[in-house]
Design an enzyme around this catalytic site. Structure first.
Site, PDB file in Angstrom:
ATOM      1  N   CYS A 271     -19.567   0.423  -1.348  1.00 44.03           N
ATOM      2  CA  CYS A 271     -19.847  -0.320  -2.585  1.00 44.03           C
ATOM      3  C   CYS A 271     -21.175   0.030  -3.250  1.00 44.03           C
ATOM      4  CB  CYS A 271     -19.780  -1.814  -2.312  1.00 44.03           C
ATOM      5  SG  CYS A 271     -18.082  -2.368  -2.175  1.00 44.03           S
TER       6      CYS A 271
ATOM      7  N   PHE B 274     -16.959 -10.659  -3.042  1.00 46.58           N
ATOM      8  CA  PHE B 274     -18.347 -10.464  -2.591  1.00 46.58           C
ATOM      9  C   PHE B 274     -18.372 -10.316  -1.071  1.00 46.58           C
ATOM     10  CE2 PHE B 274     -18.619 -12.966  -6.559  1.00 46.58           C
ATOM     11  CZ  PHE B 274     -19.392 -12.110  -7.317  1.00 46.58           C
TER      12      PHE B 274
ATOM     13  N   ASP C  76       0.863  -1.183   0.000  1.00 51.55           N
ATOM     14  CA  ASP C  76       0.000   0.000   0.000  1.00 51.55           C
ATOM     15  C   ASP C  76       0.898   1.232   0.000  1.00 51.55           C
ATOM     16  OD1 ASP C  76      -3.240   0.359   1.027  1.00 51.55           O
ATOM     17  OD2 ASP C  76      -1.943   2.127   1.004  1.00 51.55           O
TER      18      ASP C  76
HETATM   19  C1  UDX Z   1     -12.034  -0.909  -2.706  1.00 49.62           C
HETATM   20  C2  UDX Z   1     -13.161  -0.402  -3.588  1.00 49.62           C
HETATM   21  O1  UDX Z   1     -13.790   0.680  -2.959  1.00 49.62           O
HETATM   22  C3  UDX Z   1     -14.133  -1.490  -3.914  1.00 49.62           C
HETATM   23  O2  UDX Z   1     -15.038  -1.053  -4.874  1.00 49.62           O
HETATM   24  C4  UDX Z   1     -13.439  -2.643  -4.489  1.00 49.62           C
HETATM   25  O3  UDX Z   1     -14.321  -3.712  -4.706  1.00 49.62           O
HETATM   26  C5  UDX Z   1     -12.252  -3.051  -3.674  1.00 49.62           C
HETATM   27  O4  UDX Z   1     -11.434  -1.956  -3.355  1.00 49.62           O
HETATM   28  P1  UDX Z   1     -11.754  -1.042  -0.118  1.00 49.62           P
HETATM   29  O5  UDX Z   1     -10.788  -2.138   0.105  1.00 49.62           O
HETATM   30  O6  UDX Z   1     -12.797  -0.811   0.901  1.00 49.62           O
HETATM   31  O7  UDX Z   1     -12.550  -1.299  -1.476  1.00 49.62           O
HETATM   32  O8  UDX Z   1     -10.967   0.312  -0.439  1.00 49.62           O
HETATM   33  P2  UDX Z   1     -10.071   1.202   0.499  1.00 49.62           P
HETATM   34  O9  UDX Z   1     -10.346   0.894   1.927  1.00 49.62           O
HETATM   35  O10 UDX Z   1     -10.195   2.586  -0.006  1.00 49.62           O
HETATM   36  O11 UDX Z   1      -8.599   0.664   0.224  1.00 49.62           O
HETATM   37  C6  UDX Z   1      -7.855   0.868  -0.911  1.00 49.62           C
HETATM   38  C7  UDX Z   1      -6.372   0.896  -0.519  1.00 49.62           C
HETATM   39  O12 UDX Z   1      -5.572   1.022  -1.686  1.00 49.62           O
HETATM   40  C8  UDX Z   1      -5.984   2.072   0.391  1.00 49.62           C
HETATM   41  O13 UDX Z   1      -5.335   1.589   1.534  1.00 49.62           O
HETATM   42  C9  UDX Z   1      -5.024   2.911  -0.462  1.00 49.62           C
HETATM   43  O14 UDX Z   1      -4.025   3.538   0.289  1.00 49.62           O
HETATM   44  C10 UDX Z   1      -4.472   1.866  -1.414  1.00 49.62           C
HETATM   45  N1  UDX Z   1      -3.943   2.400  -2.665  1.00 49.62           N
HETATM   46  C11 UDX Z   1      -4.686   3.213  -3.429  1.00 49.62           C
HETATM   47  C12 UDX Z   1      -2.658   2.065  -3.059  1.00 49.62           C
HETATM   48  O15 UDX Z   1      -1.962   1.338  -2.370  1.00 49.62           O
HETATM   49  N2  UDX Z   1      -2.194   2.532  -4.239  1.00 49.62           N
HETATM   50  C13 UDX Z   1      -2.889   3.355  -5.029  1.00 49.62           C
HETATM   51  O16 UDX Z   1      -2.409   3.765  -6.093  1.00 49.62           O
HETATM   52  C14 UDX Z   1      -4.188   3.714  -4.601  1.00 49.62           C
HETATM   53  C1  UDX Z   2     -21.728  -5.239  -0.172  1.00 44.95           C
HETATM   54  C2  UDX Z   2     -22.063  -6.617  -0.770  1.00 44.95           C
HETATM   55  O1  UDX Z   2     -22.985  -7.314   0.097  1.00 44.95           O
HETATM   56  C3  UDX Z   2     -20.799  -7.419  -0.979  1.00 44.95           C
HETATM   57  O2  UDX Z   2     -21.107  -8.663  -1.593  1.00 44.95           O
HETATM   58  C4  UDX Z   2     -19.889  -6.590  -1.875  1.00 44.95           C
HETATM   59  O3  UDX Z   2     -18.726  -7.265  -2.193  1.00 44.95           O
HETATM   60  C5  UDX Z   2     -19.572  -5.277  -1.219  1.00 44.95           C
HETATM   61  O4  UDX Z   2     -20.785  -4.577  -0.987  1.00 44.95           O
HETATM   62  P1  UDX Z   2     -21.231  -4.234   2.228  1.00 44.95           P
HETATM   63  O5  UDX Z   2     -21.374  -2.921   1.565  1.00 44.95           O
HETATM   64  O6  UDX Z   2     -20.040  -4.488   3.085  1.00 44.95           O
HETATM   65  O7  UDX Z   2     -21.232  -5.417   1.143  1.00 44.95           O
HETATM   66  O8  UDX Z   2     -22.508  -4.480   3.172  1.00 44.95           O
HETATM   67  P2  UDX Z   2     -23.962  -5.117   3.007  1.00 44.95           P
HETATM   68  O9  UDX Z   2     -24.152  -6.080   4.092  1.00 44.95           O
HETATM   69  O10 UDX Z   2     -24.219  -5.580   1.646  1.00 44.95           O
HETATM   70  O11 UDX Z   2     -24.895  -3.852   3.321  1.00 44.95           O
HETATM   71  C6  UDX Z   2     -24.916  -2.709   2.479  1.00 44.95           C
HETATM   72  C7  UDX Z   2     -25.880  -1.665   2.991  1.00 44.95           C
HETATM   73  O12 UDX Z   2     -27.219  -2.110   2.853  1.00 44.95           O
HETATM   74  C8  UDX Z   2     -25.715  -1.311   4.465  1.00 44.95           C
HETATM   75  O13 UDX Z   2     -25.843   0.084   4.603  1.00 44.95           O
HETATM   76  C9  UDX Z   2     -26.861  -2.020   5.151  1.00 44.95           C
HETATM   77  O14 UDX Z   2     -27.272  -1.359   6.314  1.00 44.95           O
HETATM   78  C10 UDX Z   2     -27.928  -1.970   4.068  1.00 44.95           C
HETATM   79  N1  UDX Z   2     -28.919  -3.067   4.162  1.00 44.95           N
HETATM   80  C11 UDX Z   2     -28.523  -4.357   3.978  1.00 44.95           C
HETATM   81  C12 UDX Z   2     -30.269  -2.773   4.374  1.00 44.95           C
HETATM   82  O15 UDX Z   2     -30.647  -1.620   4.522  1.00 44.95           O
HETATM   83  N2  UDX Z   2     -31.171  -3.810   4.401  1.00 44.95           N
HETATM   84  C13 UDX Z   2     -30.802  -5.122   4.229  1.00 44.95           C
HETATM   85  O16 UDX Z   2     -31.682  -5.982   4.265  1.00 44.95           O
HETATM   86  C14 UDX Z   2     -29.434  -5.386   3.999  1.00 44.95           C
END
Ligand code: UDX
Ligand code: UDX
Length: 438
Positions: A265, A155, A35
């Site tokens: 997401c 997922f 990272d």
């Molecule tokens: C992210 C996306 O939001 C999601 O849509 C996707 O499915 C998976 O990647 P998340 O892991 O939650 O999800 O993202 P985030 O917590 O923002 O982490 C990304 C990391 O990448 C950060 O730690 C950032 O510092 C790092 N990064 C980003 C690098 O190391 N190099 C880069 O050039 C840009």
């Molecule tokens: C989601 C997908 O489930 C996962 O497969 C994907 O890879 C990343 O995005 P996440 O965003 O971590 O995961 O959480 P999720 O449990 O899906 O909930 C998403 C949002 O929907 C939350 O704000 C939750 O509060 C809301 N939610 C979920 C509802 O309002 N009602 C429900 O019945 C389920």
């Protein structure tokens, strides 16, 4: 199939990257996670997780320095790794399309280190044809590079990411070569992963991720629309959802009505799918409406607060829940981020409480004479005119409501997640305002 262990590089130490790297290390692969954020890497190398995700820190500690290493230097990850998982963020840009610059940077950096065959795997949620762009970019910077690009969408739900990694419903493997397929089937071998595995071409795998996430968001928006209907008709939406969910074709999950979907997401991915469709001259109107329905949840909730309190100015409101869902400290696109400013604008004094997300929230809403961060559930409600519930943490569901009632000034609960039984709380003497119930 044999259980070969690979040298695996994971780019991005966010939610997805950290869960992926620590779980792959736990399975015995040699993982190095990279990272750019030096501070994050420093903490990780001390065994400290920068995020709260149940079970994650234990996995990191178990494997650190042995199967799992962290680095902020490209030269530590790329030359050695046989398989590279791309887990960098793909945030929404101004026009609703995802910003792909981090993925591009990753491809450019990686290109110059390819001397022998490498498999590059997209895990981040990316637009259709991203793999083609990655391939083109690598070739542009290293025409002789020998590699494949595959798609293996994650997922993982935040809050249960480790469970979802080891016990997924399915694994989608998008590949355009036999070699890539073989490697991914060795990593996701039948001994470690008993679930169905779907092998497709790369573009289809990219589409499956989008179609799945958007469908789940749509399902939640649908039940929220049903909730509004139920409320007006004097029916309980949770009972309706239960009745619907017993039909196997529908299923009970993702039918919890309330404040709608947030997180890193769904909001981003729904917008991205609509944009992607637009580029192909397809009007994904149903998703646009799902998005609007979701945005309106905030208005519905604020209206309830106003109906409950009449005047908001000068009122003390306890707010339970800042994270976008329970079991995470993530506040990205949390309904709390929209509700708090609206209540402050109307002149409320807020006492905020969340089991894990308060440090993140303080960066956006610093403590002030109007914003207090409470150390406990109980402290948050002392002298409160009302309690607003935004996230469905178990700690809230298990709260001692008699004690809460004693501490509050007036006994009003506006429950954005329907965590209590209306009959019970009303019998206790609360004025109770749930979502989608009479
Ligand atoms: C992210 C996306 O939001 C999601 O849509 C996707 O499915 C998976 O990647 P998340 O892991 O939650 O999800 O993202 P985030 O917590 O923002 O982490 C990304 C990391 O990448 C950060 O730690 C950032 O510092 C790092 N990064 C980003 C690098 O190391 N190099 C880069 O050039 C840009
Ligand atoms: C989601 C997908 O489930 C996962 O497969 C994907 O890879 C990343 O995005 P996440 O965003 O971590 O995961 O959480 P999720 O449990 O899906 O909930 C998403 C949002 O929907 C939350 O704000 C939750 O509060 C809301 N939610 C979920 C509802 O309002 N009602 C429900 O019945 C389920």
């Amino acid at each position: 199939m044999g259980k070969k262990k690979f040298k695996i590089g994971v780019v991005g130490a966010g939610y997805v990257g950290l869960v992926t790297s620590s779980c792959l290390a736990e399975l015995g692969h040699n993982v190095i996670c990279y990272d750019k954020d030096k501070e994050k890497i420093r903490e990780l190398n001390k065994g400290k997780s920068p995020i709260y995700e149940p079970g994650l820190e234990e996995l990191i500690k178990n494997n650190l320095g042995r199967k799992l290493n962290f680095t902020d230097r490209a030269e530590d990850i790329y030359p050695e790794s046989e398989v590279i998982f791309i887990c960098v963020g793909t945030p929404s840009s101004q026009d609703g399309k995802p910003d792909m610059s981090y993925v591009e940077t990753c491809a450019i950096e990686l290109a110059k280190f390819i001397t022998d065959y490498k498999l590059v795997v997209e895990k981040s949620t990316v637009p259709i044809r991203t793999a083609e762009w990655i391939e083109r970019t690598i070739k542009l910077y290293n025409p002789k590079a020998n590699f494949d690009v595959a798609s293996n969408p994650e997922f993982l739900r935040e809050g249960s990411g480790i469970h979802d990694f080891f016990q997924p419903d399915r694994i989608v493997i998008g590949v355009n070569s036999e070699k890539a397929k073989e490697i991914l089937l060795q990593i996701y071998n039948d001994d470690d992963f008993k679930c169905p595995k779907l092998i497709t071409d790369v573009k289809t795998a990219e589409a499956i991720k989008h179609a799945s996430n958007s469908f789940l968001a749509l399902k939640i928006s649908y039940i929220n629309m049903v909730a509004d209907f139920c409320e007006k008709a004097g029916i309980d939406v949770d009972l309706v959802a239960e009745g619907m969910g017993l039909d196997k074709r529908i299923g009970r999950s993702f039918l919890k009505a309330g404040l709608g979907w947030g997180g890193s997401c769904f909001p981003k991915d729904v917008k991205a799918f609509v944009k992607m469709a637009e580029d192909l001259q397809v009007d994904f109107s149903i998703l646009k409406e799902a998005y609007r329905v979701n945005e309106r949840r905030i208005e519905v909730f604020i209206k309830k607060v106003k109906d409950a309190l009449w005047v908001i100015k000068g009122k003390r409101i306890a707010v339970w829940g800042l994270s976008f869902k329970p079991n995470t400290d993530d506040i990205r696109e949390s309904p709390a981020l929209k509700i708090i400013p609206l209540l402050l604008n109307d002149g409320a004094f807020l006492s905020l409480y969340d089991p894990k997300a308060m440090e993140n929230a303080k960066k956006i809403f610093p403590p002030s004479d109007k914003v207090h961060y409470a150390n406990s559930l109980e402290e948050s409600v002392i002298g409160a005119h009302a309690l607003a519930i935004i996230t469905d943490w178990d700690e809230f569901k298990n709260a001692d409501l008699n004690r809460i009632k004693d501490l509050m000034l007036t006994h009003i609960i506006i429950d954005g997640r329907n965590i209590f039984d209306p009959k019970k709380v009303r019998e206790m003497g609360f004025l109770y305002y749930p979502m989608g119930k009479p």
